[in-house]
Design a protein around this motif. Sequence first.
Motif, PDB file in Angstrom:
ATOM      1  N   LEU A 125      16.869 -23.365   4.210  1.00 46.50           N
ATOM      2  CA  LEU A 125      17.028 -23.219   2.872  1.00 46.50           C
ATOM      3  C   LEU A 125      15.513 -23.148   2.091  1.00 46.50           C
ATOM      4  N   ILE A 169      22.374 -28.330  -4.295  1.00 45.69           N
ATOM      5  CA  ILE A 169      22.560 -28.870  -2.910  1.00 45.69           C
ATOM      6  C   ILE A 169      23.979 -29.598  -2.896  1.00 45.69           C
ATOM      7  N   THR A 198      16.698 -27.701   4.991  1.00 45.62           N
ATOM      8  CA  THR A 198      16.487 -27.049   2.710  1.00 45.62           C
ATOM      9  C   THR A 198      15.260 -27.770   2.933  1.00 45.62           C
TER      10      THR A 198
END
Length: 440
Positions: free
Chosen positions: A74, A88, A209
């Motif tokens: 991500l 998140i 991420t």
Amino acid sequence: MPTDPGPEESSESTGSIKDLILEQEEAASLIKNRSLLEPNEIVDEERIVGRDSQLTDITQHLRVAISNERPPNLFLYGPSGTGKSLIINAVCSNILELCESRDIRFGVIQMNCQNVGTLGSAVYELARKVANDVGATVEVPEHGIPNKKKWRELYRLINEHYDTVVFILDELDMLIGRRDMEEPAFSRLLYQLSRAGSTDEITAQVSVTAITNDTKMMENVGSRALSSFTPEDVHFSDYDANQLREILWAREDAFHDGALSNDVIPLAAAFAAQTNGDARKAIDLMRTAGSIAEKANADQVREEHIREAQDKVEKNRVLEVTRGISTQKKLCLFATAAVARETGGAAKSPLGYRVYQYLTGTLDADQYHQETYVNKMKELTTYSLVETERKSQGPHSGSYLEFTFGENPNTIIETLREDSRLKDVHVDELRAVVRAQINQ
């Protein structure tokens, strides 16, 4: 000659301090739960508002972990204080609980890259965080060994303790590394982590991420890293005043009943909306205003406490950012803010540079070319103090950069003047120089 206090005197002194502490506790009658007024506090999901689409997107991408599948990488980007880390972390926390109920060894390792420095330091820090998470020990030293051995140790820890692990790399764009390297350290870190699953050295599933305020960070990622990272993008836009009000109302119970006057939350939200829609600032304003009101023994937090908190929070944020930047960057920022103060918030790069020339001449400091001045101002965009936009002067006159400030330019100037070198700048003379340049 002073003598040590006897037992009676010592006890009396200790008692008076305790009394003072208890008196202060009694006086602090407005704030009930200070943790809710910490901007980085991970709050219950019912307090998360204004980010439904981002929450849905990230949940959709990461939910496959509960089926023991590898989640995609991500890329979360947007201004500071717009909920990137909040969302998140909330999603991963819930996935972690679901995976534990299914005997899936799922791990979440978060690292803020702002002060990490080099690629080697980043790899070792990740290994250390994994070891702390699982109760293990890093079996290689931090210094004096090649990075390859640090990577091998990180892979060993992952393989032994996780089926799937998500690495959350916050403020990733700040991991520059050595200046003599062609590729920034964050690009090399992304490459190694995102290709980990395709190597023989690692059997666990790794997802990455990346979180950044810099919307252009991916332009500086090398081609190899781009081809292996290939993230799903999730954009976080500024909160508007309505969303900020909802965020603050969701934390209203941080205060005792009746402790807030009716105009406090709307005013705090309005101030934060003016400066990039930063939810952290809105929450910090409430905390600071509450402390100011308690110190004044007020029976409520009122509008005047928010206004005083606004000045204090602005100055503290600018001070925090500018404390660590170089003298040259301070001169560039000072000159540009001096122009923006006179023009209502924006400064053209040619004007800013001419004022920079005046400052360096006045202070007998090194003076760089306009291109260097512009580059240093561009670098300051990563601190969310200033934004840049290229504008045209017409078909035959070329273009220039326009700098706009998230904080009050006057606050920036006042804060920078706390630097001993900039104290010597004569305020009235500076304003006269700036106005003369603007009127040319």
